[in-house]
Design a protein around this motif. Structure first.
Motif, PDB file in Angstrom:
ATOM      1  N   ALA A  73      -2.610  13.078  -9.792  1.00  0.00           N
ATOM      2  CA  ALA A  73      -1.782  12.205 -10.632  1.00  0.00           C
ATOM      3  C   ALA A  73      -0.293  12.362 -10.345  1.00  0.00           C
ATOM      4  CB  ALA A  73      -2.058  12.474 -12.109  1.00  0.00           C
ATOM      5  N   MET A  74       0.098  13.513  -9.792  1.00  0.00           N
ATOM      6  CA  MET A  74       1.521  13.740  -9.494  1.00  0.00           C
ATOM      7  C   MET A  74       2.021  12.872  -8.344  1.00  0.00           C
ATOM      8  SD  MET A  74       1.992  17.853 -10.064  1.00  0.00           S
ATOM      9  CE  MET A  74       3.794  17.793  -9.959  1.00  0.00           C
ATOM     10  N   THR A  75       1.140  12.091  -7.747  1.00  0.00           N
ATOM     11  CA  THR A  75       1.581  11.133  -6.728  1.00  0.00           C
ATOM     12  C   THR A  75       2.612  10.172  -7.316  1.00  0.00           C
ATOM     13  OG1 THR A  75      -0.565  11.337  -5.669  1.00  0.00           O
ATOM     14  CG2 THR A  75       0.775   9.474  -5.005  1.00  0.00           C
ATOM     15  N   LEU A  76       2.564   9.942  -8.617  1.00  0.00           N
ATOM     16  CA  LEU A  76       3.573   9.091  -9.266  1.00  0.00           C
ATOM     17  C   LEU A  76       4.952   9.742  -9.289  1.00  0.00           C
ATOM     18  CD1 LEU A  76       1.590   7.629 -12.303  1.00  0.00           C
ATOM     19  CD2 LEU A  76       2.227   6.471 -10.175  1.00  0.00           C
ATOM     20  N   GLY A 110      -1.913   7.418 -11.527  1.00  0.00           N
ATOM     21  CA  GLY A 110      -1.551   8.320 -10.438  1.00  0.00           C
ATOM     22  C   GLY A 110      -2.742   8.745  -9.613  1.00  0.00           C
ATOM     23  N   SER A 111      -3.863   8.992 -10.274  1.00  0.00           N
ATOM     24  CA  SER A 111      -5.071   9.394  -9.553  1.00  0.00           C
ATOM     25  C   SER A 111      -5.604   8.262  -8.683  1.00  0.00           C
ATOM     26  CB  SER A 111      -6.142   9.857 -10.540  1.00  0.00           C
ATOM     27  OG  SER A 111      -5.715  11.011 -11.241  1.00  0.00           O
ATOM     28  N   THR A 112      -5.577   7.042  -9.209  1.00  0.00           N
ATOM     29  CA  THR A 112      -6.037   5.891  -8.429  1.00  0.00           C
ATOM     30  C   THR A 112      -5.175   5.691  -7.190  1.00  0.00           C
ATOM     31  OG1 THR A 112      -6.908   4.824 -10.414  1.00  0.00           O
ATOM     32  CG2 THR A 112      -6.492   3.413  -8.503  1.00  0.00           C
ATOM     33  N   LEU A 113      -3.867   5.815  -7.353  1.00  0.00           N
ATOM     34  CA  LEU A 113      -2.946   5.711  -6.220  1.00  0.00           C
ATOM     35  C   LEU A 113      -3.269   6.775  -5.174  1.00  0.00           C
ATOM     36  CD1 LEU A 113      -0.276   4.275  -5.220  1.00  0.00           C
ATOM     37  CD2 LEU A 113       0.942   6.198  -6.289  1.00  0.00           C
ATOM     38  N   ALA A 139     -11.469   7.848 -12.247  1.00  0.00           N
ATOM     39  CA  ALA A 139     -10.841   7.117 -11.140  1.00  0.00           C
ATOM     40  C   ALA A 139     -11.601   7.368  -9.840  1.00  0.00           C
ATOM     41  CB  ALA A 139      -9.382   7.535 -10.987  1.00  0.00           C
ATOM     42  N   ALA A 140     -12.036   8.617  -9.625  1.00  0.00           N
ATOM     43  CA  ALA A 140     -12.811   8.940  -8.426  1.00  0.00           C
ATOM     44  C   ALA A 140     -14.161   8.213  -8.438  1.00  0.00           C
ATOM     45  CB  ALA A 140     -13.010  10.451  -8.316  1.00  0.00           C
ATOM     46  N   LYS A 141     -14.836   8.235  -9.581  1.00  0.00           N
ATOM     47  CA  LYS A 141     -16.127   7.556  -9.680  1.00  0.00           C
ATOM     48  C   LYS A 141     -15.976   6.050  -9.453  1.00  0.00           C
ATOM     49  CE  LYS A 141     -19.276   8.549 -12.688  1.00  0.00           C
ATOM     50  NZ  LYS A 141     -20.354   8.893 -11.730  1.00  0.00           N
ATOM     51  N   ASP A 142     -14.926   5.472 -10.018  1.00  0.00           N
ATOM     52  CA  ASP A 142     -14.702   4.032  -9.837  1.00  0.00           C
ATOM     53  C   ASP A 142     -14.531   3.687  -8.355  1.00  0.00           C
ATOM     54  OD1 ASP A 142     -14.858   3.672 -12.559  1.00  0.00           O
ATOM     55  OD2 ASP A 142     -12.691   3.466 -12.864  1.00  0.00           O
ATOM     56  N   ALA A 424      -2.656  -0.914  -7.423  1.00  0.00           N
ATOM     57  CA  ALA A 424      -2.220   0.483  -7.412  1.00  0.00           C
ATOM     58  C   ALA A 424      -0.724   0.585  -7.141  1.00  0.00           C
ATOM     59  CB  ALA A 424      -3.004   1.270  -6.364  1.00  0.00           C
ATOM     60  N   ILE A 425      -0.235  -0.234  -6.207  1.00  0.00           N
ATOM     61  CA  ILE A 425       1.206  -0.230  -5.908  1.00  0.00           C
ATOM     62  C   ILE A 425       2.001  -0.784  -7.085  1.00  0.00           C
ATOM     63  CG2 ILE A 425       2.973  -1.239  -4.414  1.00  0.00           C
ATOM     64  CD1 ILE A 425       0.886  -1.144  -2.139  1.00  0.00           C
TER      65      ILE A 425
END
Length: 443
Positions: A73-76, A110-113, A139-142, A424-425
């Motif tokens: 999630a820290m990708t944000l 953030g996780s999806t990104l 988010a991973a399962k999706d 996502a973007i």
């Protein structure tokens, strides 16, 4: 002829086990998400028929890469505060931003990104440590991605939990929900020896023993961590953990940049694992993990990116190259950490550390079809003498063409099939505008 779900043929198959093997004009047969055969392409075509056949005649097919330590999630927060000393970066920027913004929506976005980024870079599984793990798991399962999700424990209260007792309670609920999930595996993730009190670390060890789950923790990340422990406890952190019974085959020691020879020997004796995050350690000037010495001692060393806030990417191919070059420099030995070993660190070693090597980490019949294809037919990659060496020293993540998890083609010819890239973007830009405005007020 036997019918299977899919056949994938490649110019080269690099199975990782046995280490260093390169199989030319080979392929895999996949049924119900598992590899049922690995053989020369001509033999596969004589044994099997399938409605889905991929002929990747300029590609290397490898096991999906495993990012053994990140905070998705820290990708944000990527690029929020670069080129600052560690404690300034943390205390004046990262921690205040997390206190202000982290919640369910932040973690999901953030996780999806991060998942989209990792999939496009050939990563099929990641090991995460962060708040609101339910959101990262969903988010991973999706996306259809494999993930090992940390049940975080830390002294610091957050929007997720008020303290260690509630973190543990929520973690055990998370475990009960996902313990039988085909894609999600729970793992204990106490943050660090200096941020979790001894009574809670001992409790984590007890639960780990009962549930037979790994423990994923930052250990010996910086020199300041060592000196702080000596001042407060009169002992180095690893000694404290050992006295609590935490140095065992269940331990994944993240970073490990400050190790003495006797500590390396102890990690090897205990069967503990180390997750090496070279680029994050370099950027934050945290120190150098003695990966070659650990490897020589028999310690299982895996690779991780850490978060995009401190890296600033989730590029495991780049991480392999950095790990190989840095390993040679630190060991003062050009033969240290060869390409075959660093690829193993990014695949099978990660699977072993996470306790999922029966499922993934190598291309073998019976394992899940978690695979990545890298297109080597590019001008910057010509000529090719050794495709395995090329993967580490010449390719980059833009050369990844296809990714499969459990036999499902999640990236095809560079395009994500289960993550909406545009959305996502858009979500990342929304959070950037909020966080940047608030961060500018605090500096």
């Amino acid at each position: 002829m036997e019918r299977v779900d899919s056949l994938i043929h490649a110019r080269w198959v690099i199975p990782v086990e046995p280490e260093g093997a390169v199989l030319e004009n080979f392929g895999v047969a996949i049924e119900a998400g598992r590899i049922v055969d690995l053989a020369p392409s001509a033999e596969l075509n004589s044994r099997y028929t399938s409605g889905q056949v991929r002929n990747l005649d300029q590609h290397a097919l490898i096991p999906g890469l495993i990012n053994s330590h990140t905070h998705a999630a820290m990708t944000l927060l990527r690029g929020l505060a670069d080129d600052l000393p560690l404690m300034t970066w943390l205390t004046e920027h990262i921690w205040p931003a997390e206190q202000r913004w982290v919640g369910e929506e932040f973690v999901r976005a953030g996780s999806t990104l991060a998942i989209g980024e990792m999939l496009r870079g050939g990563v099929t599984c990641f090991n995460d440590m962060y708040f609101f793990p339910e959101q990262t798991a969903q988010a991973a399962k999706d996306a259809g991605m494999r993930a090992v999700i940390g049940m975080i424990v830390i002294n610091v209260p957050s929007a997720y939990a008020s303290g260690p007792q509630e973190y543990l309670h929520k973690g055990l609920e998370f475990h009960d929900k996902y313990k039988d999930d085909p894609l999600i595996r729970p793992i204990f993730s106490p943050h660090a020896p200096y941020t979790v009190d001894e009574q809670w670390l001992t409790q984590v060890r007890t639960y780990s023993d009962e549930l037979q789950l790994p423990i994923h923790m930052h250990v010996h990340e910086t020199a300041d961590e060592i000196s702080g422990s000596l001042d407060q406890h009169g002992k180095r952190p690893l000694q404290r953990l050992d006295e609590m019974g935490l140095v065992s085959p269940h331990l994944l020691a993240i970073h490990a940049t400050q190790l003495e020879e006797a500590e390396i020997e102890r990690l090897a004796e205990a069967g503990a694992h180390v997750v090496h995050c070279p680029e994050s350690n370099l950027k934050l000037a945290s120190g150098f993990c003695p990966s070659a010495a650990l490897d020589e001692a028999g310690v299982n060393v895996a690779l991780g990116t850490d978060s995009a806030a401190s890296n600033n990417d989730l590029d495991m191919i780049g991480e392999m190259r950095t790990a190989a070059l840095l390993g040679k420099a630190v060991a003062a030995n050009a033969a240290a950490i060869p390409a075959s070993r660093v690829l193993r660190m990014a695949t099978l070693n990660g699977a072993q550390a996470l306790g999922i090597d029966d499922l993934v980490g190598s291309i073998e019949p019976g394992k899940q079809a978690d695979l990545a294809a890298i297109n080597l037919n590019e001008i910057e990659l010509s000529p090719i003498y050794n495709p395995l060496s090329h993967l580490v020293y010449a390719t980059n993540r833009q050369h990844v063409s296809d990714v499969w998890v459990a036999g499902k083609n999640l990236v095809r010819e560079g395009r994500l099939s289960t993550v909406d890239k545009t959305q996502a973007i858009k979500q990342a830009e929304y959070w950037r505008s909020q966080i940047a405005a608030e961060n500018s007020k605090s500096v």
